[in-house]
Design a protein around this motif. Structure first.
Motif, PDB file in Angstrom:
ATOM      1  N   PHE A  30      28.641 -62.265 -58.954  1.00 56.81           N
ATOM      2  CA  PHE A  30      29.594 -61.181 -58.725  1.00 56.81           C
ATOM      3  C   PHE A  30      29.676 -60.345 -59.997  1.00 56.81           C
ATOM      4  CE2 PHE A  30      33.618 -58.975 -58.150  1.00 56.81           C
ATOM      5  CZ  PHE A  30      33.617 -58.696 -56.794  1.00 56.81           C
ATOM      6  N   ARG A  64      29.827 -59.849 -65.620  1.00 55.20           N
ATOM      7  CA  ARG A  64      28.892 -60.463 -64.660  1.00 55.20           C
ATOM      8  C   ARG A  64      29.221 -61.944 -64.562  1.00 55.20           C
ATOM      9  NH1 ARG A  64      24.020 -60.536 -66.574  1.00 55.20           N
ATOM     10  NH2 ARG A  64      22.784 -59.896 -64.790  1.00 55.20           N
ATOM     11  N   VAL A  71      35.255 -53.737 -53.761  1.00 58.93           N
ATOM     12  CA  VAL A  71      34.088 -54.239 -54.482  1.00 58.93           C
ATOM     13  C   VAL A  71      33.172 -53.067 -54.839  1.00 58.93           C
ATOM     14  CG1 VAL A  71      32.045 -55.699 -54.269  1.00 58.93           C
ATOM     15  CG2 VAL A  71      34.222 -56.469 -53.319  1.00 58.93           C
ATOM     16  N   ASN A  92      27.235 -54.791 -56.750  1.00 62.22           N
ATOM     17  CA  ASN A  92      27.366 -55.989 -55.902  1.00 62.22           C
ATOM     18  C   ASN A  92      26.701 -55.825 -54.552  1.00 62.22           C
ATOM     19  OD1 ASN A  92      29.233 -58.007 -57.263  1.00 62.22           O
ATOM     20  ND2 ASN A  92      30.353 -56.089 -57.547  1.00 62.22           N
ATOM     21  N   PRO A  93      26.221 -56.903 -53.942  1.00 59.57           N
ATOM     22  CA  PRO A  93      26.018 -58.212 -54.567  1.00 59.57           C
ATOM     23  C   PRO A  93      24.895 -58.140 -55.607  1.00 59.57           C
ATOM     24  CG  PRO A  93      25.102 -58.210 -52.339  1.00 59.57           C
ATOM     25  CD  PRO A  93      25.774 -56.890 -52.541  1.00 59.57           C
TER      26      PRO A  93
END
Ligand code: GLU
Length: 280
Positions: free
Chosen positions: A124, A223, A267, A272-273
């Motif tokens: 992530f 990270r 997100v 990501n991912p």
């Protein structure tokens, strides 16, 4: 004669296995190891809603789901996981002393940490942000913190960043982020800095809803890796394979939605991912 010897050896190893299983489940108590297998110890946060949260004997959050998925891929039953509290400053020590088998605790991959442990991942990518009281319009980003009281956690990249880049800020370091949130709500400090994921979880908690807000200007890239014993490349590669499978199977997205969704966390799809780094 030969057959009987093999039989005896087999019987002895079955006995040895069952003895091991007994002693493990006995020593683990209610915290895990109830599956009868060998306990697999995983370091997580206990006070970060949406990521790693302990409520009684229940453990929830994105890190808990990632750890459970990875453990399963490594051959460990969910019932054999023993959750261990891993505060920011203690993570490298917990790993290098063997008190945990892995750490999945909003743990940013950094070169300094790589001198003591190894990382699989990332699984992530988050970013450092600020949490302030909802009625405070004076703090709009890290540059408006001069003279303000800022809280963060010892041993975190968040505290380190402030010391390196914003020396004019009055930084107060606690052992956990929940202590910072309490201080922020009671006006003991003016802001809390760490990853936007963690801050979103606190802002959405029932007792703080409408009282705290995330500023929304990230100023770092965090990270998240899975901490392993230094040089354990074989496990690192297995963990990376497990993370890649969690992502490609859709389970990663499910875990993101279930854990970060309720806090309204957005997100960053540009990062990501993430792709996993090569193990070294
Ligand atoms: N991800 C950052 C770190 O690993 C901040 C969050 C934490 O302390 O767990 O230092």
């Amino acid at each position: 004669m030969k057959v009987r010897q093999i039989g005896a050896v087999a019987a002895a190893s079955v006995l040895a296995l069952s003895l091991t299983a007994c002693s493990d489940s006995a020593s683990d108590g209610g915290a895990g190891g109830g599956g009868g297998g060998k306990a697999f110890k995983v370091g997580i946060k206990f006070d970060q809603p949406g990521l790693g949260l302990k409520e009684g004997t229940k453990y929830t959050g994105f890190d808990v789901d990632v750890a459970t998925y990875v453990a399963k891929e490594l051959g460990h039953d969910a019932a054999d996981i023993q959750w261990v509290q891993a505060p920011s400053a203690q993570r490298e020590t917990l790993i290098s002393t063997g008190q945990v088998d892995m750490v999945v605790a909003t743990y940013s991959i950094t070169d300094a940490r790589k001198e003591k442990i190894s990382f699989a991942g990332p699984y992530f990518v988050a970013g450092q942000d600020l949490l302030v009281r909802a009625d405070d319009s004076s703090i709009t980003g890290p540059d408006s913190l001069t003279g303000k009281k800022l809280c963060s956690v010892t041993g975190s990249t968040s505290a380190q960043k402030v010391k390196d880049k914003y020396p004019g800020v009055q930084l107060q370091e606690f052992g956990t982020y929940s202590e910072c949130v309490t201080a922020l709500a009671s006006k003991g400090v003016d802001a809390l800095t760490t990853d936007n994921t963690i801050l979103a979880g606190y802002a959405a908690q029932a007792q703080y809803k409408g009282k705290l807000k995330v500023v929304g200007q990230t100023f770092s890239e965090e990270r998240y890796g899975i901490g392993l014993k230094k040089g354990d490349t074989a496990t690192c590669e297995k963990v990376n394979t497990a993370i890649a499978k969690m992502i490609s199977s859709g389970e990663w997205q499910k875990a993101v939605d279930a854990n970060l969704g309720p806090a309204g966390f957005k997100v960053d799809s540009a990062t990501n991912p993430p792709k996993q780094d090569a193990c070294s």
